[in-house]
Design a protein around this motif. Sequence first.
Motif, mmCIF file in Angstrom:
data_model
loop_
_atom_site.group_PDB
_atom_site.id
_atom_site.type_symbol
_atom_site.label_atom_id
_atom_site.label_comp_id
_atom_site.label_asym_id
_atom_site.label_seq_id
_atom_site.Cartn_x
_atom_site.Cartn_y
_atom_site.Cartn_z
ATOM 1 N N CYS A 100 0.835 -1.191 0.000
ATOM 2 C CA CYS A 100 0.000 0.000 0.000
ATOM 3 C C CYS A 100 0.873 1.246 0.000
ATOM 4 C CB CYS A 100 -0.906 -0.015 1.229
ATOM 5 S SG CYS A 100 -1.876 1.489 1.419
ATOM 6 N N CYS A 145 0.052 3.427 3.503
ATOM 7 C CA CYS A 145 0.486 3.060 4.852
ATOM 8 C C CYS A 145 1.630 2.055 4.832
ATOM 9 C CB CYS A 145 -0.705 2.500 5.640
ATOM 10 S SG CYS A 145 -1.218 0.857 5.101
ATOM 11 N N CYS A 155 -6.499 -2.206 0.597
ATOM 12 C CA CYS A 155 -5.645 -2.331 1.764
ATOM 13 C C CYS A 155 -6.503 -2.620 2.981
ATOM 14 C CB CYS A 155 -4.849 -1.035 1.956
ATOM 15 S SG CYS A 155 -3.832 -1.072 3.448
ATOM 16 N N CYS A 185 -5.538 0.379 5.965
ATOM 17 C CA CYS A 185 -6.067 1.747 5.953
ATOM 18 C C CYS A 185 -7.252 1.906 5.027
ATOM 19 C CB CYS A 185 -4.962 2.722 5.569
ATOM 20 S SG CYS A 185 -4.484 2.649 3.831
HETATM 21 ZN ZN LIG Z 1 -2.864 1.000 3.503
#
Ligand SMILES: [Zn+2]
Length: 59
Positions: free
Chosen positions: A37, A40, A51, A54
């Motif tokens: 990702c 994050c 993801c 997040c």
């Molecule tokens: Zn993420």
Amino acid sequence: MSSTSGDADEEAIDRFMTRRDLSESARWEESYNKKQCPECGGVHEPSATACSVCGWTPE
Ligand SMILES: [Zn+2]
């Protein structure tokens, strides 16, 4: 009716253009055959579409 499908086509093109413009950030990073990702840094299986850390998605 025909105008509705026309709008849908335009929207699809617009989304395609937008995705190209945002391609720098709106895509998975790649890390050892995994997806990472860009928001994050969470690492996911290649089959992941969002993801789970997040909630980020490439679209
Ligand atoms: Zn993420």
